[in-house]
Design an enzyme around this catalytic site. Structure first.
Site, mmCIF file in Angstrom:
data_model
loop_
_atom_site.group_PDB
_atom_site.id
_atom_site.type_symbol
_atom_site.label_atom_id
_atom_site.label_comp_id
_atom_site.label_asym_id
_atom_site.label_seq_id
_atom_site.Cartn_x
_atom_site.Cartn_y
_atom_site.Cartn_z
ATOM 1 N N GLY A 157 0.853 -1.198 0.000
ATOM 2 C CA GLY A 157 0.000 0.000 0.000
ATOM 3 C C GLY A 157 0.881 1.237 0.000
ATOM 4 O O GLY A 157 2.041 1.180 -0.397
ATOM 5 N N ARG A 158 0.306 2.332 0.481
ATOM 6 C CA ARG A 158 1.048 3.597 0.468
ATOM 7 C C ARG A 158 2.401 3.476 1.175
ATOM 8 O O ARG A 158 3.438 3.915 0.664
ATOM 9 C CB ARG A 158 0.219 4.692 1.149
ATOM 10 C CG ARG A 158 -0.916 5.230 0.324
ATOM 11 C CD ARG A 158 -1.741 6.198 1.166
ATOM 12 N NE ARG A 158 -2.463 5.455 2.172
ATOM 13 C CZ ARG A 158 -3.758 5.196 2.129
ATOM 14 N NH1 ARG A 158 -4.490 5.655 1.159
ATOM 15 N NH2 ARG A 158 -4.345 4.486 3.075
ATOM 16 N N ILE A 159 2.387 2.879 2.376
ATOM 17 C CA ILE A 159 3.629 2.831 3.163
ATOM 18 C C ILE A 159 4.623 1.843 2.533
ATOM 19 O O ILE A 159 5.816 2.148 2.418
ATOM 20 C CB ILE A 159 3.329 2.489 4.641
ATOM 21 C CG1 ILE A 159 2.440 3.588 5.255
ATOM 22 C CG2 ILE A 159 4.626 2.348 5.446
ATOM 23 C CD1 ILE A 159 1.837 3.261 6.606
ATOM 24 N N ARG A 240 1.416 -3.718 12.535
ATOM 25 C CA ARG A 240 0.679 -4.075 13.749
ATOM 26 C C ARG A 240 1.323 -5.322 14.353
ATOM 27 O O ARG A 240 1.665 -6.270 13.633
ATOM 28 C CB ARG A 240 -0.798 -4.375 13.435
ATOM 29 C CG ARG A 240 -1.656 -3.147 13.175
ATOM 30 C CD ARG A 240 -1.868 -2.300 14.438
ATOM 31 N NE ARG A 240 -2.720 -1.142 14.207
ATOM 32 C CZ ARG A 240 -2.291 0.068 13.844
ATOM 33 N NH1 ARG A 240 -1.005 0.289 13.650
ATOM 34 N NH2 ARG A 240 -3.154 1.067 13.684
ATOM 35 N N GLU A 269 0.338 -4.053 23.723
ATOM 36 C CA GLU A 269 0.996 -2.746 23.879
ATOM 37 C C GLU A 269 0.394 -1.999 25.053
ATOM 38 O O GLU A 269 -0.829 -1.951 25.145
ATOM 39 C CB GLU A 269 0.850 -1.931 22.592
ATOM 40 C CG GLU A 269 1.625 -2.565 21.454
ATOM 41 C CD GLU A 269 1.507 -1.813 20.123
ATOM 42 O OE1 GLU A 269 0.853 -0.745 20.087
ATOM 43 O OE2 GLU A 269 2.059 -2.300 19.145
ATOM 44 N N HIS A 288 5.804 1.965 19.442
ATOM 45 C CA HIS A 288 4.754 2.322 18.473
ATOM 46 C C HIS A 288 4.790 3.828 18.152
ATOM 47 O O HIS A 288 3.822 4.551 18.386
ATOM 48 C CB HIS A 288 3.368 1.890 18.995
ATOM 49 C CG HIS A 288 2.358 1.728 17.893
ATOM 50 N ND1 HIS A 288 1.318 0.824 17.959
ATOM 51 C CD2 HIS A 288 2.216 2.369 16.698
ATOM 52 C CE1 HIS A 288 0.588 0.912 16.860
ATOM 53 N NE2 HIS A 288 1.118 1.844 16.080
HETATM 54 C C1 GLV Z 1 -0.558 3.969 13.699
HETATM 55 O O1 GLV Z 1 -0.195 2.871 14.019
HETATM 56 C C2 GLV Z 1 -1.580 4.208 12.743
HETATM 57 O O2 GLV Z 1 -2.287 3.280 12.357
HETATM 58 O O3 GLV Z 1 -1.732 5.369 12.321
#
Ligand code: GLV
Length: 335
Positions: A157-159, A240, A269, A288
């Site tokens: 995806g984008r990331i 995640r 977490e 995170h």
């Molecule tokens: C952070 O983990 C987000 O989903 O923006």
């Protein structure tokens, strides 16, 4: 007209709360940690909107208590903490904050990757704790090369794409796995090649995870797949935590099936300090914080304000994650 009520589950950075306060009757949970679920349920009772974080579990228990609730505006790109199916059924809009955090999150994936490959955290500790007693040694703190290595991206995806673009600058061979291919122009630009998961695990020197947490993604990185990896390979996760089976990862690291891991996210977490992964030198960890830059967090909070505002003005909020809801509750102007 009476202002709609918004309950905000944490102080938001930047100007967004000021903006929200102009149009809404706002209450904000004042503490640093998240509000207890029961408190959210209590506050949801007369709320028209909730502004939430990924630490707030928003499910049918909350919706049952909230007859007036029309929208949940989340400050995060991921929204696995929200039961979107249930929200849609009840005509509740759900929004997130994609896009603005892409580059910041990809930067941090890169920081993790570099840190674990070149043992940056170990090296820092080495200096601070007085272990640096010989000025230079040919085999002191040897890591692994990033330049020219093979990167396996899970989730394009984008990331994932932003990570691939960075990898191009490091002359890496890029493999990726996703149910959907990258647009051809991005494959051309990065040289990324779509392969199956098995190939990702077998051939990569670095496996970097960028999928949302779905049922299919849960424990996608398991014992069987870790065993496919090279002994010299690393795994990076800033998506995640539950995408990786942590028990399997511990075994893999402890028994040397892989060389190291860098984790910004955990199955639980905050991760307990007695998480055995934290005892291992070849694990780099962070709490995170992948989207945690001043600029990006302010922009994310502003997007929350914008999603709320646009929705209450009777228009489709820009970052609606459940467009099917438009049929359940048609838009109306409320402010
Ligand atoms: C952070 O983990 C987000 O989903 O923006």
């Amino acid at each position: 007209m009476l202002k709609p009520k918004v309950y905000v589950t944490r102080e938001l950075p930047g100007r967004s709360l000021e903006i929200i306060k102009e149009y809404f009757d706002v209450e904000v949970w004042p503490e640093y940690g998240p509000p207890p679920k029961q408190h959210i349920i209590e506050k949801a009772k007369d709320a028209d909107a909730l502004a939430t974080l990924l630490t707030d579990k928003i499910d049918s228990e909350v919706f049952d208590a909230a007859p007036k609730l029309k929208i949940v505006a989340q400050m995060a790109v991921g929204f696995d903490n929200i039961d979107v199916k249930e929200a849609t059924k009840r005509g509740i809009y759900v929004t997130n904050t994609p896009g603005v955090l892409t580059e910041t999150t990809a930067d941090f994936a890169w920081a993790l990757l570099m840190a674990v490959a070149r043992r940056v955290v170990e090296a820092d500790k080495y200096v601070r704790t007085g272990q640096w007693k010989v000025s230079w040694h040919p085999s002191m703190l040897l890591g692994r090369d990033v330049y020219g290595a093979t990167l396996g991206i899970i989730g394009a995806g984008r990331i994932g794409v932003a990570v691939a673009r960075r990898a191009k600058g490091f002359n890496m061979k890029i493999l990726y796995y996703d149910v959907l291919p990258m647009p051809p122009e991005i494959e051309n630009e990065t040289g990324a090649k779509r392969v199956d998961l098995e190939t990702i695990f077998k051939e990569s020197d670095f496996v970097s995870i960028h999928v949302p947490l779905t049922e299919e993604a849960y424990h996608m990185v398991n014992e069987e797949r870790l065993k496919l990896m090279k002994k010299t390979a690393f795994i990076i996760n800033n998506a995640r935590g539950p995408v990786i089976d942590e028990k399997a990862l511990y075994k893999a690291l402890k028994e040397g099936w892989i060389a190291g891991a860098a984790l910004d996210v955990f199955e639980q977490e905050p991760t307990p300090v007695d998480n055995p992964l934290l005892k291992l030198e070849n694990v780099v960890v962070a709490p995170h914080i992948s989207s945690a830059s001043h600029e990006t967090r302010s922009k994310m909070a502003e997007m929350v304000a914008e999603n709320l505002l646009v929705f209450f003005q009777g228009k489709t909020p820009p970052n609606l994650v459940n467009p099917e809801v438009l049929k359940v509750r048609p838009l109306t102007k409320l402010i």
